[in-house]
Motif scaffolding. Structure first.
Motif, PDB file in Angstrom:
ATOM      1  N   GLY A  92       0.779  -1.246   0.000  1.00 27.95           N
ATOM      2  CA  GLY A  92       0.000   0.000   0.000  1.00 27.95           C
ATOM      3  C   GLY A  92       0.805   1.289   0.000  1.00 27.95           C
ATOM      4  N   PHE A  93       2.134   1.210   0.045  1.00 28.53           N
ATOM      5  CA  PHE A  93       2.927   2.443  -0.063  1.00 28.53           C
ATOM      6  C   PHE A  93       3.792   2.363  -1.328  1.00 28.53           C
ATOM      7  CE2 PHE A  93       6.916   0.534   1.207  1.00 28.53           C
ATOM      8  CZ  PHE A  93       6.563  -0.457   2.105  1.00 28.53           C
ATOM      9  N   GLY A  94       4.555   3.436  -1.573  1.00 24.59           N
ATOM     10  CA  GLY A  94       5.387   3.451  -2.788  1.00 24.59           C
ATOM     11  C   GLY A  94       4.548   3.485  -4.041  1.00 24.59           C
ATOM     12  N   LYS A  95       3.400   4.154  -3.926  1.00 25.08           N
ATOM     13  CA  LYS A  95       2.489   4.166  -5.082  1.00 25.08           C
ATOM     14  C   LYS A  95       2.994   5.112  -6.159  1.00 25.08           C
ATOM     15  CE  LYS A  95      -1.767   2.701  -3.003  1.00 25.08           C
ATOM     16  NZ  LYS A  95      -2.938   3.064  -2.275  1.00 25.08           N
ATOM     17  N   CYS A  96       3.127   4.595  -7.354  1.00 22.93           N
ATOM     18  CA  CYS A  96       3.488   5.430  -8.495  1.00 22.93           C
ATOM     19  C   CYS A  96       2.971   4.761  -9.768  1.00 22.93           C
ATOM     20  CB  CYS A  96       4.992   5.668  -8.544  1.00 22.93           C
ATOM     21  SG  CYS A  96       5.994   4.217  -8.290  1.00 22.93           S
ATOM     22  N   ARG A  97       3.322   5.330 -10.924  1.00 25.17           N
ATOM     23  CA  ARG A  97       2.828   4.785 -12.187  1.00 25.17           C
ATOM     24  C   ARG A  97       3.989   4.507 -13.120  1.00 25.17           C
ATOM     25  NH1 ARG A  97      -0.447   9.283 -14.725  1.00 25.17           N
ATOM     26  NH2 ARG A  97       1.099  10.625 -13.743  1.00 25.17           N
ATOM     27  N   MET A  98       3.934   3.392 -13.818  1.00 21.41           N
ATOM     28  CA  MET A  98       4.927   3.109 -14.859  1.00 21.41           C
ATOM     29  C   MET A  98       4.394   3.768 -16.132  1.00 21.41           C
ATOM     30  SD  MET A  98       7.744   1.576 -15.653  1.00 21.41           S
ATOM     31  CE  MET A  98       8.038   0.534 -14.249  1.00 21.41           C
ATOM     32  N   CYS A  99       5.199   4.648 -16.720  1.00 25.60           N
ATOM     33  CA  CYS A  99       4.694   5.445 -17.837  1.00 25.60           C
ATOM     34  C   CYS A  99       5.689   5.545 -18.992  1.00 25.60           C
ATOM     35  CB  CYS A  99       4.408   6.876 -17.378  1.00 25.60           C
ATOM     36  SG  CYS A  99       3.127   7.008 -16.135  1.00 25.60           S
ATOM     37  N   VAL A 100       5.144   5.862 -20.164  1.00 21.66           N
ATOM     38  CA  VAL A 100       5.968   6.314 -21.280  1.00 21.66           C
ATOM     39  C   VAL A 100       5.967   7.838 -21.191  1.00 21.66           C
ATOM     40  CG1 VAL A 100       6.274   6.358 -23.780  1.00 21.66           C
ATOM     41  CG2 VAL A 100       5.152   4.383 -22.698  1.00 21.66           C
ATOM     42  N   CYS A 101       7.157   8.431 -21.161  1.00 20.09           N
ATOM     43  CA  CYS A 101       7.238   9.891 -21.016  1.00 20.09           C
ATOM     44  C   CYS A 101       8.160  10.462 -22.084  1.00 20.09           C
ATOM     45  CB  CYS A 101       7.800  10.272 -19.650  1.00 20.09           C
ATOM     46  SG  CYS A 101       7.016   9.416 -18.284  1.00 20.09           S
TER      47      CYS A 101
END
Ligand code: PRP
Length: 214
Positions: A92-101
């Motif tokens: 439940g922590f370390g929430k982020c998104r894997m993205c193309v940027c």
């Protein structure tokens, strides 16, 4: 039965939250948060637990081999490393998104299915996304950090990376062009340890689960 259960934690921004969660379960190990120590292994005698810190990609390696019974690392690392481990709990922590940027003008290349140069710490995730999900041929360039430099110095057209607050992107004029998947910290377990130390490991999972829910 082993005397100690060994837990591999990911160095860096996940450690504090991981230890907070363990503390909520009555497991303390303050020394691990001491930035001045060069110690590698930290022991909680009372609970018969050993902790050590390692680089994220090494955590699944330690857990698969049995050098650690348990690991705490990001879903990004687990997907990338593809090790044979049990993934047992979303912490439940370390929430982020894997993205193309990339820079805004790279969007047209991405949408037009151009043969992009993709810089990333996550070549397996990038390959799976572009080749399998998008059916798009790309050239993948493996980097080990500060991936945002890729488009800035024209090493690559886009990057595949995790975005947490978005400030690294913003400060460098880059933006999210596509989202691949959400990411958060996970608990992983060695497959043999799960059989041999079932009670202790299940007990720990149960306590952590309760802590995550509160
Ligand atoms: C990660 C990631 C981005 C940044 C995203 O890098 O690779 O660069 O954090 O976070 P933000 O959206 O909150 O700005 P990390 O700090 O782990 O270092 P690295 O680039 O050297 O791997």
């Amino acid at each position: 039965m082993k005397e100690y259960l060994t837990i591999a934690l990911t160095k860096g921004r996940l450690v504090k939250d991981a230890m907070k969660l363990f503390e909520q379960c009555g497991i303390r190990c303050e020394e691990i948060l001491d930035k001045n120590t060069r110690k590698l292994v930290f022991v909680n005698e009372e609970q018969k637990l050993k902790f050590f810190l390692s680089k994220a990609p090494d955590v699944p390696t330690y857990v698969e081999s049995g050098a650690a019974d348990i690991g705490v690392t990001g879903e990004d690392t687990i997907l990338e490393e593809q090790r044979r481990v049990y993934e047992v709990l979303d912490l439940g922590f370390g929430k982020c998104r894997m993205c193309v940027c990339g820079f805004p003008d790279a969007r047209a290349m991405l949408d037009g299915h151009a043969r992009l140069r993709v810089a990333t710490k996550y070549p397996n995730i990038a390959r799976e996304y572009f080749f399998n999900r998008r059916n798009q041929t790309v050239d993948i360039i493996k980097l080990n950090g500060s991936v945002e430099l890729g488009p800035i110095v024209d090493l690559s057209d886009v990057i595949v990376d995790i975005v947490e607050t978005g400030s690294t992107l913003k400060e460098n004029g880059l933006e999210v062009l596509a989202e691949i998947c959400p990411v958060s910290a996970r608990m992983i377990v060695n497959q043999v340890s799960m059989q041999m130390e079932t009670e202790r490991i299940r007990g720990l999972i149960r306590r952590l689960k309760e802590a995550v829910a509160t």
